[in-house]
Write a protein that holds these residues in place. Structure first.
Motif, PDB file in Angstrom:
ATOM      1  N   VAL A   1       0.857  -1.173   0.000  1.00 39.19           N
ATOM      2  CA  VAL A   1       0.000   0.000   0.000  1.00 39.19           C
ATOM      3  C   VAL A   1       0.900   1.232   0.000  1.00 39.19           C
ATOM      4  O   VAL A   1       1.967   1.227   0.622  1.00 39.19           O
ATOM      5  CB  VAL A   1      -0.903  -0.013   1.247  1.00 39.19           C
ATOM      6  N   THR A   2       0.507   2.276  -0.707  1.00 39.52           N
ATOM      7  CA  THR A   2       1.364   3.462  -0.742  1.00 39.52           C
ATOM      8  C   THR A   2       1.532   4.021   0.665  1.00 39.52           C
ATOM      9  O   THR A   2       0.656   3.899   1.528  1.00 39.52           O
ATOM     10  CB  THR A   2       0.804   4.540  -1.680  1.00 39.52           C
ATOM     11  N   ASP A   3       2.690   4.650   0.874  1.00 37.30           N
ATOM     12  CA  ASP A   3       3.030   5.137   2.201  1.00 37.30           C
ATOM     13  C   ASP A   3       3.720   6.489   2.092  1.00 37.30           C
ATOM     14  O   ASP A   3       3.543   7.210   1.112  1.00 37.30           O
ATOM     15  CB  ASP A   3       3.885   4.100   2.943  1.00 37.30           C
ATOM     16  N   ALA A   4       4.525   6.828   3.081  1.00 39.34           N
ATOM     17  CA  ALA A   4       5.137   8.151   3.131  1.00 39.34           C
ATOM     18  C   ALA A   4       6.243   8.351   2.112  1.00 39.34           C
ATOM     19  O   ALA A   4       6.840   9.423   2.064  1.00 39.34           O
ATOM     20  CB  ALA A   4       5.679   8.426   4.537  1.00 39.34           C
ATOM     21  N   ARG A   5       6.524   7.351   1.291  1.00 35.59           N
ATOM     22  CA  ARG A   5       7.505   7.507   0.211  1.00 35.59           C
ATOM     23  C   ARG A   5       6.873   7.979  -1.079  1.00 35.59           C
ATOM     24  O   ARG A   5       7.566   8.316  -2.033  1.00 35.59           O
ATOM     25  CB  ARG A   5       8.224   6.170  -0.027  1.00 35.59           C
ATOM     26  N   HIS A   6       5.544   7.999  -1.141  1.00 38.25           N
ATOM     27  CA  HIS A   6       4.828   8.265  -2.379  1.00 38.25           C
ATOM     28  C   HIS A   6       4.235   9.667  -2.404  1.00 38.25           C
ATOM     29  O   HIS A   6       3.558  10.076  -1.453  1.00 38.25           O
ATOM     30  CB  HIS A   6       3.690   7.263  -2.569  1.00 38.25           C
ATOM     31  N   VAL A   7       4.455  10.388  -3.502  1.00 34.21           N
ATOM     32  CA  VAL A   7       3.852  11.705  -3.731  1.00 34.21           C
ATOM     33  C   VAL A   7       3.008  11.598  -4.997  1.00 34.21           C
ATOM     34  O   VAL A   7       3.509  11.236  -6.064  1.00 34.21           O
ATOM     35  CB  VAL A   7       4.918  12.803  -3.898  1.00 34.21           C
ATOM     36  N   ARG A   8       1.734  11.920  -4.896  1.00 35.95           N
ATOM     37  CA  ARG A   8       0.810  11.785  -6.014  1.00 35.95           C
ATOM     38  C   ARG A   8       0.832  13.023  -6.899  1.00 35.95           C
ATOM     39  O   ARG A   8       0.809  14.151  -6.412  1.00 35.95           O
ATOM     40  CB  ARG A   8      -0.612  11.566  -5.497  1.00 35.95           C
ATOM     41  N   LEU A   9       0.835  12.818  -8.220  1.00 36.60           N
ATOM     42  CA  LEU A   9       0.719  13.927  -9.170  1.00 36.60           C
ATOM     43  C   LEU A   9      -0.667  13.972  -9.789  1.00 36.60           C
ATOM     44  O   LEU A   9      -1.349  14.986  -9.748  1.00 36.60           O
ATOM     45  CB  LEU A   9       1.769  13.783 -10.280  1.00 36.60           C
ATOM     46  N   ALA A  10      -1.083  12.877 -10.429  1.00 33.72           N
ATOM     47  CA  ALA A  10      -2.340  12.883 -11.175  1.00 33.72           C
ATOM     48  C   ALA A  10      -2.909  11.474 -11.240  1.00 33.72           C
ATOM     49  O   ALA A  10      -2.184  10.480 -11.100  1.00 33.72           O
ATOM     50  CB  ALA A  10      -2.129  13.427 -12.586  1.00 33.72           C
ATOM     51  N   VAL A  11      -4.223  11.400 -11.468  1.00 34.16           N
ATOM     52  CA  VAL A  11      -4.880  10.118 -11.700  1.00 34.16           C
ATOM     53  C   VAL A  11      -5.553  10.165 -13.068  1.00 34.16           C
ATOM     54  O   VAL A  11      -5.863  11.232 -13.592  1.00 34.16           O
ATOM     55  CB  VAL A  11      -5.925   9.794 -10.613  1.00 34.16           C
ATOM     56  N   GLY A  12      -5.777   8.976 -13.636  1.00 33.86           N
ATOM     57  CA  GLY A  12      -6.437   8.902 -14.930  1.00 33.86           C
ATOM     58  C   GLY A  12      -6.888   7.495 -15.227  1.00 33.86           C
ATOM     59  O   GLY A  12      -6.691   6.567 -14.430  1.00 33.86           O
ATOM     60  N   ARG A  13      -7.474   7.309 -16.393  1.00 37.29           N
ATOM     61  CA  ARG A  13      -7.923   5.974 -16.790  1.00 37.29           C
ATOM     62  C   ARG A  13      -6.738   5.090 -17.184  1.00 37.29           C
ATOM     63  O   ARG A  13      -6.827   3.878 -17.150  1.00 37.29           O
ATOM     64  CB  ARG A  13      -8.903   6.087 -17.951  1.00 37.29           C
ATOM     65  N   ASP A  14      -5.631   5.729 -17.569  1.00 41.31           N
ATOM     66  CA  ASP A  14      -4.407   5.019 -17.958  1.00 41.31           C
ATOM     67  C   ASP A  14      -3.273   6.029 -18.005  1.00 41.31           C
ATOM     68  O   ASP A  14      -3.460   7.190 -17.608  1.00 41.31           O
ATOM     69  CB  ASP A  14      -4.589   4.307 -19.312  1.00 41.31           C
ATOM     70  N   TYR A  15      -2.105   5.589 -18.499  1.00 42.33           N
ATOM     71  CA  TYR A  15      -0.972   6.509 -18.563  1.00 42.33           C
ATOM     72  C   TYR A  15      -1.299   7.755 -19.382  1.00 42.33           C
ATOM     73  O   TYR A  15      -0.953   8.879 -18.989  1.00 42.33           O
ATOM     74  CB  TYR A  15       0.249   5.811 -19.168  1.00 42.33           C
ATOM     75  N   ALA A  16      -1.963   7.566 -20.518  1.00 44.15           N
ATOM     76  CA  ALA A  16      -2.187   8.687 -21.437  1.00 44.15           C
ATOM     77  C   ALA A  16      -2.970   9.821 -20.790  1.00 44.15           C
ATOM     78  O   ALA A  16      -2.717  10.998 -21.076  1.00 44.15           O
ATOM     79  CB  ALA A  16      -2.909   8.194 -22.694  1.00 44.15           C
ATOM     80  N   SER A  17      -3.918   9.505 -19.923  1.00 43.64           N
ATOM     81  CA  SER A  17      -4.747  10.555 -19.320  1.00 43.64           C
ATOM     82  C   SER A  17      -4.182  11.083 -18.011  1.00 43.64           C
ATOM     83  O   SER A  17      -4.778  11.975 -17.399  1.00 43.64           O
ATOM     84  CB  SER A  17      -6.175  10.044 -19.106  1.00 43.64           C
ATOM     85  N   ALA A  18      -3.048  10.540 -17.580  1.00 45.10           N
ATOM     86  CA  ALA A  18      -2.398  11.046 -16.361  1.00 45.10           C
ATOM     87  C   ALA A  18      -0.955  11.440 -16.607  1.00 45.10           C
ATOM     88  O   ALA A  18      -0.223  11.721 -15.661  1.00 45.10           O
ATOM     89  CB  ALA A  18      -2.461   9.988 -15.263  1.00 45.10           C
ATOM     90  N   ALA A  19      -0.534  11.481 -17.877  1.00 44.31           N
ATOM     91  CA  ALA A  19       0.858  11.771 -18.206  1.00 44.31           C
ATOM     92  C   ALA A  19       1.251  13.167 -17.719  1.00 44.31           C
ATOM     93  O   ALA A  19       0.489  14.119 -17.868  1.00 44.31           O
ATOM     94  CB  ALA A  19       1.072  11.676 -19.717  1.00 44.31           C
ATOM     95  N   PRO A  20       2.449  13.310 -17.135  1.00 45.69           N
ATOM     96  CA  PRO A  20       2.873  14.633 -16.661  1.00 45.69           C
ATOM     97  C   PRO A  20       2.931  15.687 -17.761  1.00 45.69           C
ATOM     98  O   PRO A  20       2.617  16.848 -17.515  1.00 45.69           O
ATOM     99  CB  PRO A  20       4.270  14.354 -16.078  1.00 45.69           C
ATOM    100  N   ILE A  21       3.358  15.290 -18.976  1.00 46.21           N
ATOM    101  CA  ILE A  21       3.473  16.247 -20.084  1.00 46.21           C
ATOM    102  C   ILE A  21       2.934  15.601 -21.351  1.00 46.21           C
ATOM    103  O   ILE A  21       3.311  14.485 -21.707  1.00 46.21           O
ATOM    104  CB  ILE A  21       4.939  16.679 -20.313  1.00 46.21           C
ATOM    105  N   ARG A  22       2.054  16.326 -22.047  1.00 48.99           N
ATOM    106  CA  ARG A  22       1.578  15.920 -23.366  1.00 48.99           C
ATOM    107  C   ARG A  22       1.666  17.134 -24.270  1.00 48.99           C
ATOM    108  O   ARG A  22       1.474  18.270 -23.827  1.00 48.99           O
ATOM    109  CB  ARG A  22       0.134  15.409 -23.312  1.00 48.99           C
ATOM    110  N   GLY A  23       1.945  16.914 -25.553  1.00 52.01           N
ATOM    111  CA  GLY A  23       2.079  18.047 -26.447  1.00 52.01           C
ATOM    112  C   GLY A  23       1.834  17.687 -27.897  1.00 52.01           C
ATOM    113  O   GLY A  23       1.934  16.517 -28.289  1.00 52.01           O
ATOM    114  N   ILE A  24       1.479  18.702 -28.670  1.00 51.54           N
ATOM    115  CA  ILE A  24       1.320  18.587 -30.120  1.00 51.54           C
ATOM    116  C   ILE A  24       2.244  19.616 -30.751  1.00 51.54           C
ATOM    117  O   ILE A  24       2.220  20.797 -30.379  1.00 51.54           O
ATOM    118  CB  ILE A  24      -0.130  18.841 -30.557  1.00 51.54           C
ATOM    119  N   LEU A  25       3.074  19.180 -31.688  1.00 53.79           N
ATOM    120  CA  LEU A  25       4.092  20.041 -32.284  1.00 53.79           C
ATOM    121  C   LEU A  25       3.894  20.204 -33.775  1.00 53.79           C
ATOM    122  O   LEU A  25       3.436  19.295 -34.452  1.00 53.79           O
ATOM    123  CB  LEU A  25       5.495  19.456 -32.046  1.00 53.79           C
ATOM    124  N   GLU A  26       4.282  21.369 -34.278  1.00 52.35           N
ATOM    125  CA  GLU A  26       4.523  21.585 -35.706  1.00 52.35           C
ATOM    126  C   GLU A  26       6.021  21.746 -35.879  1.00 52.35           C
ATOM    127  O   GLU A  26       6.641  22.573 -35.222  1.00 52.35           O
ATOM    128  CB  GLU A  26       3.808  22.840 -36.205  1.00 52.35           C
TER     129      GLU A  26
END
Length: 300
Positions: free
Chosen positions: A258-283
């Protein structure tokens, strides 16, 4: 992503209401991501989930983001803090930095105080129901073999011991091995290969639970281990114990706990794609190279 090390930071120790030992740890986090290109980026649009939020498992004391554009802030349907920015004009380097302090309260080893926690929307906040996390995604589809593998673990119910046993089974089946998968690898592919990183192990846990009708969500965040500071980016799974009460349990498959005092939460999502720290679209922007530096230190 973080391999299975077991270490803890500086701490203050007290007692929770049930008499179990708890730790309260404050971390100073510095996370810098630098993209470089041989061909300049003409225009880019970025979406960041790099700002942790305060909640039942942590309290954000201070947090700052810097990026080469004006940041706008919003909340998504999962409750995450989301920043967006657009960059116009030629650029060969895009640097994004997140820095701040987060205080985490957790248990000590097997006496982790967070076996269950309530995660409900703040007043006036709109958020999807926990039941939304029963539906699958391309990254979290569970073939019949995965479902058959997982079913015996939760045949009598999905309480915390059963979920930890399932996590242990997944960690044995999908062995931690760096550089065998990428961000596009699905849970089904990792399960078939029998190897992956924490992202894959978390997605297999999510996929297996959903295949059995149990709401589960992917969590991105940080893991503190002084012996592996360069591997601080981490992922785990939240499993819903009672949808009507918004009651969850957070399971780290990689560390079988179970997560404990070593874990810091950033985001939740349905999978990696919806919780990724950075997403981008480039030209433009050919010849991309990526450098990520994450430092986590206990704060005084």
């Amino acid at each position: 992503m973080c391999p299975a090390h077991h270490a803890s930071g500086e701490e203050s120790t007290g007692r929770c209401r049930a008499g179990r030992a708890i730790r309260i740890v404050k971390y100073r986090i510095h996370h810098k991501t630098v993209y470089q290109y041989t061909e300049p980026v003409r225009r880019s649009v970025h979406e960041l989930r790099l700002a942790p939020r305060s909640g039942p498992l942590q309290s954000v004391q201070d947090w700052q983001l810097s990026a080469p554009g004006n940041l706008t802030e919003a909340r998504d349907g999962f409750g995450n803090i989301v920043h967006n920015f657009t960059m116009a004009g030629p650029a060969r380097t895009i640097a994004i930095t997140a820095t701040g302090e987060v205080e985490v309260q957790g248990g000590v080893g097997e006496h982790a105080a967070h076996h269950a926690f309530v995660d409900l929307p703040d007043s006036g906040e709109s958020r999807v129901s926990p039941l939304y996390f029963v539906s699958t995604t391309p990254l979290t589809q569970a073939p019949s073999g995965m479902q058959a593998f997982a079913a015996p673990y939760v045949a009598a119910g999905h309480d915390v011991p059963a979920l930890l046993a399932l996590a242990g089974g997944i960690a044995d089946r999908v062995r931690y091995q760096a550089n065998t998968t990428d961000v596009g690898t699905s849970a089904a592919q990792a399960f078939q290969m029998g190897s992956g990183v924490c992202q894959d192990q978390a997605q297999v846990m999510v996929a297996a639970c959903r295949a059995l009708g149990i709401p589960a969500r992917y969590v991105s965040g940080y893991f503190y281990d002084p012996a592996a500071t360069a591997l601080a980016s981490h992922a785990w799974a939240d499993v819903c114990l009672d949808a009507s009460r918004g009651l969850w349990c957070s399971i780290d498959v990689t560390h079988r706990c179970v997560t404990d005092a070593r874990h810091v939460r950033l985001a939740v999502g349905r999978d990696y794609a919806s919780a990724a720290p950075i997403r981008g679209i480039l030209e433009g922007g050919a010849g991309e190279t990526l450098d990520v530096d994450i430092a986590i230190t206990p704060a005084a």
